[in-house]
Design a protein around this motif. Structure first.
Motif, PDB file in Angstrom:
ATOM      1  N   THR A   1       0.866  -1.224  -0.016  1.00  0.00           N
ATOM      2  CA  THR A   1      -0.006   0.094  -0.120  1.00  0.00           C
ATOM      3  C   THR A   1       1.080   1.260   0.104  1.00  0.00           C
ATOM      4  O   THR A   1       0.216   2.213  -0.027  1.00  0.00           O
ATOM      5  CB  THR A   1      -0.750  -0.027   1.181  1.00  0.00           C
ATOM      6  N   TYR A   2       2.243   1.173   0.004  1.00  0.00           N
ATOM      7  CA  TYR A   2       2.981   2.215   0.016  1.00  0.00           C
ATOM      8  C   TYR A   2       3.618   2.783  -1.304  1.00  0.00           C
ATOM      9  O   TYR A   2       4.370   3.119  -1.455  1.00  0.00           O
ATOM     10  CB  TYR A   2       4.377   1.934   0.595  1.00  0.00           C
ATOM     11  N   THR A   3       2.579   2.739  -2.423  1.00  0.00           N
ATOM     12  CA  THR A   3       2.981   3.183  -3.790  1.00  0.00           C
ATOM     13  C   THR A   3       2.849   4.831  -3.743  1.00  0.00           C
ATOM     14  O   THR A   3       2.483   5.062  -2.876  1.00  0.00           O
ATOM     15  CB  THR A   3       1.961   2.610  -4.773  1.00  0.00           C
ATOM     16  N   TYR A   4       3.406   5.119  -4.840  1.00  0.00           N
ATOM     17  CA  TYR A   4       3.766   6.810  -4.888  1.00  0.00           C
ATOM     18  C   TYR A   4       3.748   6.930  -6.512  1.00  0.00           C
ATOM     19  O   TYR A   4       4.162   6.152  -7.280  1.00  0.00           O
ATOM     20  CB  TYR A   4       4.929   7.219  -4.232  1.00  0.00           C
ATOM     21  N   GLU A   5       3.421   8.020  -6.914  1.00  0.00           N
ATOM     22  CA  GLU A   5       3.543   8.535  -8.348  1.00  0.00           C
ATOM     23  C   GLU A   5       4.636   9.267  -8.554  1.00  0.00           C
ATOM     24  O   GLU A   5       4.940  10.154  -7.691  1.00  0.00           O
ATOM     25  CB  GLU A   5       2.065   9.245  -8.555  1.00  0.00           C
ATOM     26  N   ASP A   6       5.248   9.168  -9.782  1.00  0.00           N
ATOM     27  CA  ASP A   6       6.596   9.924 -10.121  1.00  0.00           C
ATOM     28  C   ASP A   6       6.425  10.158 -11.630  1.00  0.00           C
ATOM     29  O   ASP A   6       6.518   9.094 -12.320  1.00  0.00           O
ATOM     30  CB  ASP A   6       7.650   9.279  -9.622  1.00  0.00           C
ATOM     31  N   ARG A   7       6.174  11.132 -11.997  1.00  0.00           N
ATOM     32  CA  ARG A   7       6.136  11.551 -13.820  1.00  0.00           C
ATOM     33  C   ARG A   7       5.256  10.760 -14.539  1.00  0.00           C
ATOM     34  O   ARG A   7       5.423   9.936 -15.480  1.00  0.00           O
ATOM     35  CB  ARG A   7       7.460  11.552 -14.331  1.00  0.00           C
ATOM     36  N   GLY A   8       3.941  10.430 -13.926  1.00  0.00           N
ATOM     37  CA  GLY A   8       2.860   9.817 -14.542  1.00  0.00           C
ATOM     38  C   GLY A   8       3.077   8.141 -14.320  1.00  0.00           C
ATOM     39  O   GLY A   8       2.284   7.589 -14.897  1.00  0.00           O
ATOM     40  N   MET A   9       4.014   7.632 -13.576  1.00  0.00           N
ATOM     41  CA  MET A   9       4.245   6.159 -13.314  1.00  0.00           C
ATOM     42  C   MET A   9       4.055   5.903 -11.742  1.00  0.00           C
ATOM     43  O   MET A   9       4.511   6.690 -11.152  1.00  0.00           O
ATOM     44  CB  MET A   9       5.877   5.800 -13.544  1.00  0.00           C
ATOM     45  N   MET A  10       3.134   4.792 -11.714  1.00  0.00           N
ATOM     46  CA  MET A  10       3.145   4.347 -10.354  1.00  0.00           C
ATOM     47  C   MET A  10       4.186   3.441  -9.860  1.00  0.00           C
ATOM     48  O   MET A  10       4.760   2.749 -10.635  1.00  0.00           O
ATOM     49  CB  MET A  10       1.950   3.563 -10.178  1.00  0.00           C
ATOM     50  N   ILE A  11       4.946   3.661  -8.594  1.00  0.00           N
ATOM     51  CA  ILE A  11       6.046   2.979  -8.328  1.00  0.00           C
ATOM     52  C   ILE A  11       5.798   2.221  -6.877  1.00  0.00           C
ATOM     53  O   ILE A  11       5.441   3.092  -5.835  1.00  0.00           O
ATOM     54  CB  ILE A  11       7.331   3.840  -8.086  1.00  0.00           C
ATOM     55  N   CYS A  12       6.173   0.925  -6.536  1.00  0.00           N
ATOM     56  CA  CYS A  12       6.324   0.624  -5.531  1.00  0.00           C
ATOM     57  C   CYS A  12       7.663   0.467  -5.017  1.00  0.00           C
ATOM     58  O   CYS A  12       8.415  -0.054  -5.545  1.00  0.00           O
ATOM     59  CB  CYS A  12       5.670  -0.909  -5.545  1.00  0.00           C
TER      60      CYS A  12
ATOM     61  N   GLU B   1       8.750  -1.150  -2.148  1.00  0.00           N
ATOM     62  CA  GLU B   1       8.966  -2.506  -1.698  1.00  0.00           C
ATOM     63  C   GLU B   1       9.671  -3.587  -2.892  1.00  0.00           C
ATOM     64  O   GLU B   1      10.518  -4.292  -2.525  1.00  0.00           O
ATOM     65  CB  GLU B   1       7.809  -2.955  -0.683  1.00  0.00           C
ATOM     66  N   CYS B   2       8.976  -3.418  -3.777  1.00  0.00           N
ATOM     67  CA  CYS B   2       9.510  -4.654  -4.895  1.00  0.00           C
ATOM     68  C   CYS B   2       9.952  -3.781  -6.262  1.00  0.00           C
ATOM     69  O   CYS B   2      10.399  -4.289  -7.192  1.00  0.00           O
ATOM     70  CB  CYS B   2       8.249  -5.444  -5.251  1.00  0.00           C
ATOM     71  N   ALA B   3      10.081  -2.580  -6.242  1.00  0.00           N
ATOM     72  CA  ALA B   3      10.399  -1.775  -7.359  1.00  0.00           C
ATOM     73  C   ALA B   3       9.604  -1.938  -8.715  1.00  0.00           C
ATOM     74  O   ALA B   3      10.132  -1.831  -9.814  1.00  0.00           O
ATOM     75  CB  ALA B   3      11.821  -2.005  -7.515  1.00  0.00           C
ATOM     76  N   HIS B   4       8.330  -2.518  -8.583  1.00  0.00           N
ATOM     77  CA  HIS B   4       7.629  -2.498  -9.665  1.00  0.00           C
ATOM     78  C   HIS B   4       7.139  -1.200 -10.184  1.00  0.00           C
ATOM     79  O   HIS B   4       6.537  -0.266  -9.328  1.00  0.00           O
ATOM     80  CB  HIS B   4       6.176  -3.485  -9.476  1.00  0.00           C
ATOM     81  N   GLU B   5       7.209  -1.054 -11.276  1.00  0.00           N
ATOM     82  CA  GLU B   5       6.496   0.473 -12.137  1.00  0.00           C
ATOM     83  C   GLU B   5       5.647   0.128 -13.038  1.00  0.00           C
ATOM     84  O   GLU B   5       5.557  -0.835 -13.852  1.00  0.00           O
ATOM     85  CB  GLU B   5       7.515   1.110 -12.775  1.00  0.00           C
ATOM     86  N   TRP B   6       4.522   0.705 -13.030  1.00  0.00           N
ATOM     87  CA  TRP B   6       3.309   0.610 -13.883  1.00  0.00           C
ATOM     88  C   TRP B   6       2.761   2.082 -14.264  1.00  0.00           C
ATOM     89  O   TRP B   6       2.911   2.945 -13.455  1.00  0.00           O
ATOM     90  CB  TRP B   6       2.356  -0.373 -13.505  1.00  0.00           C
ATOM     91  N   SER B   7       1.941   2.093 -15.385  1.00  0.00           N
ATOM     92  CA  SER B   7       1.569   3.284 -15.752  1.00  0.00           C
ATOM     93  C   SER B   7       0.345   3.749 -15.021  1.00  0.00           C
ATOM     94  O   SER B   7      -0.438   2.832 -14.509  1.00  0.00           O
ATOM     95  CB  SER B   7       0.947   3.007 -17.185  1.00  0.00           C
ATOM     96  N   ALA B   8       0.070   4.812 -14.497  1.00  0.00           N
ATOM     97  CA  ALA B   8      -0.969   5.359 -13.567  1.00  0.00           C
ATOM     98  C   ALA B   8      -2.358   5.305 -14.524  1.00  0.00           C
ATOM     99  O   ALA B   8      -3.339   5.024 -13.978  1.00  0.00           O
ATOM    100  CB  ALA B   8      -0.958   6.823 -13.374  1.00  0.00           C
TER     101      ALA B   8
END
Length: 114
Positions: free
Chosen positions: A13-24, A26-33
């Motif tokens: 649940t600790y995800t954050y948004e950076d330049r239109g991408m969602m980032i986790c 804990e596992c470093a997974h990135e996906w499009s917002a």
């Protein structure tokens, strides 16, 4: 504070948004917002285009050879209480129990909904 979606990989649940991408973090997974806001459910259809659901009853539309068995599943065989497998790598997206053969996997293109 915004309600950001959880990570689809690890559920954090600790995800954050950076330049239109969602980032986790804990596992470093990135996906499009935009992917996070558009939820598309996989739809599995039978040979006639009817949408299948877990627990449906289906009928086999052609004779199917079974590896390791002496016979085949005959056209018209009724299968009760199917279970759908959404991300089947081999294309066999129905788990079921066929009378006389036992548990097996079928492709949705060879069945029709009752």
């Amino acid at each position: 504070m915004e309600n950001l979606p959880s990570c689809p990989e690890c559920g954090s649940t600790y995800t954050y948004e950076d330049r239109g991408m969602m980032i986790c973090p804990e596992c470093a997974h990135e996906w499009s917002a935009t992917d996070a806001t558009e939820e598309t459910a996989a739809v599995i259809k039978d040979s006639n285009g009817n949408v299948l659901a877990d627990g449906d009853n289906v009928t086999v539309i052609k004779d199917l050879k079974v590896k390791g068995a002496s016979g085949a599943i005959k056209q018209g065989t009724k299968v009760k209480g199917i279970r759908l497998v959404v991300d089947a790598a081999d294309g066999h997206n129905i788990d079921c129990k066929v009378d006389g053969f036992g548990p097996m996997k079928l492709k949705s293109e060879f069945v029709k909904k009752n």
